[in-house]
Design a protein around this motif. Structure first.
Motif, PDB file in Angstrom:
ATOM      1  N   PHE A 124       0.723  -1.118   0.093  1.00 39.82           N
ATOM      2  CA  PHE A 124      -0.093   0.071   0.097  1.00 39.82           C
ATOM      3  C   PHE A 124       0.913   1.222   0.112  1.00 39.82           C
ATOM      4  O   PHE A 124       2.016   1.192   0.363  1.00 39.82           O
ATOM      5  CB  PHE A 124      -1.126  -0.157   1.288  1.00 39.82           C
ATOM      6  N   ILE A 125       0.253   2.278  -0.357  1.00 38.03           N
ATOM      7  CA  ILE A 125       1.004   3.409  -0.633  1.00 38.03           C
ATOM      8  C   ILE A 125       0.680   4.766   0.279  1.00 38.03           C
ATOM      9  O   ILE A 125      -0.720   4.856   0.564  1.00 38.03           O
ATOM     10  CB  ILE A 125       1.174   4.137  -1.947  1.00 38.03           C
ATOM     11  N   LEU A 126       1.419   5.210   1.196  1.00 35.81           N
ATOM     12  CA  LEU A 126       1.191   6.488   2.050  1.00 35.81           C
ATOM     13  C   LEU A 126       1.607   7.818   1.316  1.00 35.81           C
ATOM     14  O   LEU A 126       2.644   7.650   0.770  1.00 35.81           O
ATOM     15  CB  LEU A 126       1.967   6.208   3.510  1.00 35.81           C
ATOM     16  N   CYS A 127       0.884   8.639   1.070  1.00 36.37           N
ATOM     17  CA  CYS A 127       1.219  10.189   0.739  1.00 36.37           C
ATOM     18  C   CYS A 127       0.590  10.914   1.539  1.00 36.37           C
ATOM     19  O   CYS A 127      -0.591  11.390   1.416  1.00 36.37           O
ATOM     20  CB  CYS A 127       0.564  10.267  -0.896  1.00 36.37           C
ATOM     21  N   SER A 128       1.377  11.467   2.544  1.00 32.44           N
ATOM     22  CA  SER A 128       0.690  12.278   3.612  1.00 32.44           C
ATOM     23  C   SER A 128       1.724  12.997   4.349  1.00 32.44           C
ATOM     24  O   SER A 128       2.864  12.742   4.487  1.00 32.44           O
ATOM     25  CB  SER A 128      -0.199  11.450   4.381  1.00 32.44           C
ATOM     26  N   GLU A 129       1.397  13.987   5.072  1.00 33.52           N
ATOM     27  CA  GLU A 129       2.224  14.841   6.069  1.00 33.52           C
ATOM     28  C   GLU A 129       2.235  13.860   7.451  1.00 33.52           C
ATOM     29  O   GLU A 129       1.282  13.269   7.621  1.00 33.52           O
ATOM     30  CB  GLU A 129       1.362  16.041   6.380  1.00 33.52           C
ATOM     31  N   ASN A 130       3.524  13.926   7.621  1.00 32.99           N
ATOM     32  CA  ASN A 130       3.586  13.115   9.035  1.00 32.99           C
ATOM     33  C   ASN A 130       4.166  14.096   9.950  1.00 32.99           C
ATOM     34  O   ASN A 130       5.494  14.390  10.146  1.00 32.99           O
ATOM     35  CB  ASN A 130       4.605  12.013   8.988  1.00 32.99           C
ATOM     36  N   PRO A 131       3.453  14.555  10.864  1.00 37.67           N
ATOM     37  CA  PRO A 131       3.830  15.532  12.146  1.00 37.67           C
ATOM     38  C   PRO A 131       4.585  14.800  13.106  1.00 37.67           C
ATOM     39  O   PRO A 131       4.011  14.545  14.182  1.00 37.67           O
ATOM     40  CB  PRO A 131       2.743  16.160  12.457  1.00 37.67           C
ATOM     41  N   VAL A 132       6.120  14.706  12.838  1.00 44.27           N
ATOM     42  CA  VAL A 132       6.827  13.663  13.688  1.00 44.27           C
ATOM     43  C   VAL A 132       7.078  14.077  14.974  1.00 44.27           C
ATOM     44  O   VAL A 132       7.299  13.419  15.869  1.00 44.27           O
ATOM     45  CB  VAL A 132       8.090  13.346  12.918  1.00 44.27           C
ATOM     46  N   THR A 133       6.673  15.384  15.155  1.00 44.30           N
ATOM     47  CA  THR A 133       6.930  15.705  16.731  1.00 44.30           C
ATOM     48  C   THR A 133       5.588  15.283  17.625  1.00 44.30           C
ATOM     49  O   THR A 133       5.745  15.495  18.619  1.00 44.30           O
ATOM     50  CB  THR A 133       7.094  17.637  16.838  1.00 44.30           C
ATOM     51  N   GLU A 134       4.734  15.073  16.965  1.00 46.60           N
ATOM     52  CA  GLU A 134       3.725  14.435  17.727  1.00 46.60           C
ATOM     53  C   GLU A 134       3.649  13.156  17.913  1.00 46.60           C
ATOM     54  O   GLU A 134       3.903  12.317  17.073  1.00 46.60           O
ATOM     55  CB  GLU A 134       2.176  14.706  17.102  1.00 46.60           C
ATOM     56  N   THR A 135       3.324  12.491  19.247  1.00 44.73           N
ATOM     57  CA  THR A 135       3.630  11.093  19.552  1.00 44.73           C
ATOM     58  C   THR A 135       2.703  10.202  18.649  1.00 44.73           C
ATOM     59  O   THR A 135       2.972   9.180  18.291  1.00 44.73           O
ATOM     60  CB  THR A 135       3.287  10.728  20.940  1.00 44.73           C
ATOM     61  N   LYS A 136       1.558  10.829  18.798  1.00 45.63           N
ATOM     62  CA  LYS A 136       0.353   9.990  17.803  1.00 45.63           C
ATOM     63  C   LYS A 136      -0.172  10.853  16.582  1.00 45.63           C
ATOM     64  O   LYS A 136      -0.462  11.905  16.880  1.00 45.63           O
ATOM     65  CB  LYS A 136      -0.662   9.680  19.025  1.00 45.63           C
ATOM     66  N   ARG A 137      -0.258   9.994  15.408  1.00 41.00           N
ATOM     67  CA  ARG A 137      -0.615  10.954  14.358  1.00 41.00           C
ATOM     68  C   ARG A 137      -1.399   9.910  13.323  1.00 41.00           C
ATOM     69  O   ARG A 137      -1.183   8.732  13.551  1.00 41.00           O
ATOM     70  CB  ARG A 137       0.483  11.698  13.479  1.00 41.00           C
ATOM     71  N   GLU A 138      -2.115  10.613  12.296  1.00 39.43           N
ATOM     72  CA  GLU A 138      -2.733   9.816  11.480  1.00 39.43           C
ATOM     73  C   GLU A 138      -2.269  10.132   9.917  1.00 39.43           C
ATOM     74  O   GLU A 138      -2.359  11.392   9.778  1.00 39.43           O
ATOM     75  CB  GLU A 138      -4.251  10.152  11.703  1.00 39.43           C
ATOM     76  N   GLY A 167      18.843  10.584  14.558  1.00 38.83           N
ATOM     77  CA  GLY A 167      17.430  10.462  13.621  1.00 38.83           C
ATOM     78  C   GLY A 167      17.090   8.966  13.509  1.00 38.83           C
ATOM     79  O   GLY A 167      16.018   8.944  12.801  1.00 38.83           O
ATOM     80  N   ASP A 168      17.531   8.044  14.404  1.00 40.22           N
ATOM     81  CA  ASP A 168      17.094   6.576  14.175  1.00 40.22           C
ATOM     82  C   ASP A 168      15.662   6.550  14.974  1.00 40.22           C
ATOM     83  O   ASP A 168      15.559   7.523  15.838  1.00 40.22           O
ATOM     84  CB  ASP A 168      17.915   5.659  14.792  1.00 40.22           C
ATOM     85  N   ALA A 169      14.906   5.894  14.386  1.00 37.01           N
ATOM     86  CA  ALA A 169      13.535   5.854  14.807  1.00 37.01           C
ATOM     87  C   ALA A 169      13.031   4.509  14.763  1.00 37.01           C
ATOM     88  O   ALA A 169      13.159   3.642  13.916  1.00 37.01           O
ATOM     89  CB  ALA A 169      12.595   6.894  14.211  1.00 37.01           C
ATOM     90  N   ILE A 170      12.000   4.018  15.620  1.00 39.70           N
ATOM     91  CA  ILE A 170      11.136   2.687  15.584  1.00 39.70           C
ATOM     92  C   ILE A 170       9.660   3.538  15.738  1.00 39.70           C
ATOM     93  O   ILE A 170       9.272   4.104  16.863  1.00 39.70           O
ATOM     94  CB  ILE A 170      11.557   1.787  16.823  1.00 39.70           C
ATOM     95  N   VAL A 171       8.873   3.024  15.031  1.00 36.46           N
ATOM     96  CA  VAL A 171       7.326   3.705  14.713  1.00 36.46           C
ATOM     97  C   VAL A 171       6.341   2.494  14.704  1.00 36.46           C
ATOM     98  O   VAL A 171       6.658   1.680  13.749  1.00 36.46           O
ATOM     99  CB  VAL A 171       7.184   4.771  13.649  1.00 36.46           C
TER     100      VAL A 171
END
Length: 180
Positions: A124-138, A167-171
């Motif tokens: 599947f393809i995501l094409c969206s803004e990702n406000p990374v400073t928020e813990t939960k986002r959609e 900059g390493d992350a686990i989401v």
């Protein structure tokens, strides 16, 4: 004489077939059966490494005098938060880091492809803004292939680990897909 006669008829039939075929560049439209839509819920962890010997996200362009940076990614999708958990797929694509002041976020253009299990070969393809400073986002799902043909939906993201220095992350991803 008979050979010339057969050749002439063959040429006439060929010209008629070509003339008929050139006028049809589409097939007949038929109503879609909307009762075939499926809903699939997915749960996995997105592991991104920006630094180290084998980074999964690398900067490929940066604007002068700006906070904008374009990254190419090939991140592991795993069943767990542990870096040793089973890899079930890869997230491949691009994201742009953009923002001014407190308005810092990513804009993602990423294909989430699966390499094991029931959805092997599907994505599947995501094409969206990702406000990374928020813990939960959609984020928005805009399409898919394989078993996720014509997917629409959303992904709820939860940051489980983020190293500001590297900059390493686990989401964590909880994805709901509506597809055919």
């Amino acid at each position: 004489m008979e050979g010339k006669f057969s050749f002439v008829w063959a040429m006439i039939l060929y010209v008629i077939m070509i003339a008929h075929a050139q006028g049809n560049y589409y097939s007949e439209s038929i109503p879609a059966d909307y009762n075939q839509q499926k809903i699939t819920n997915l749960h996995f962890f997105f592991h991104e490494t920006v630094n180290g010997k084998h980074p999964s996200a690398v900067p490929i362009a940066q604007a002068k005098n700006s906070t904008g940076t374009l990254f190419a990614i090939n991140d592991a999708l795993r069943v767990g938060v542990e870096p040793t958990s089973q890899v079930i797929g890869r997230a491949k694509g691009l994201y742009v880091i953009a923002g001014q002041g407190d308005d810092f976020s990513l804009v993602m253009y990423v294909d989430f492809g699966f390499i094991t299990g029931n959805f092997n070969g599907s994505s599947f393809i995501l094409c969206s803004e990702n406000p990374v400073t928020e813990t939960k986002r959609e984020l928005a799902v805009v399409d898919g292939r394989g078993q996720f043909k014509m997917a629409k939906g959303f992904a709820e993201l939860y940051s489980r680990y983020f190293n500001v220095t590297t900059g390493d992350a686990i989401v964590e991803y909880n994805v709901t897909l509506f597809h055919h």
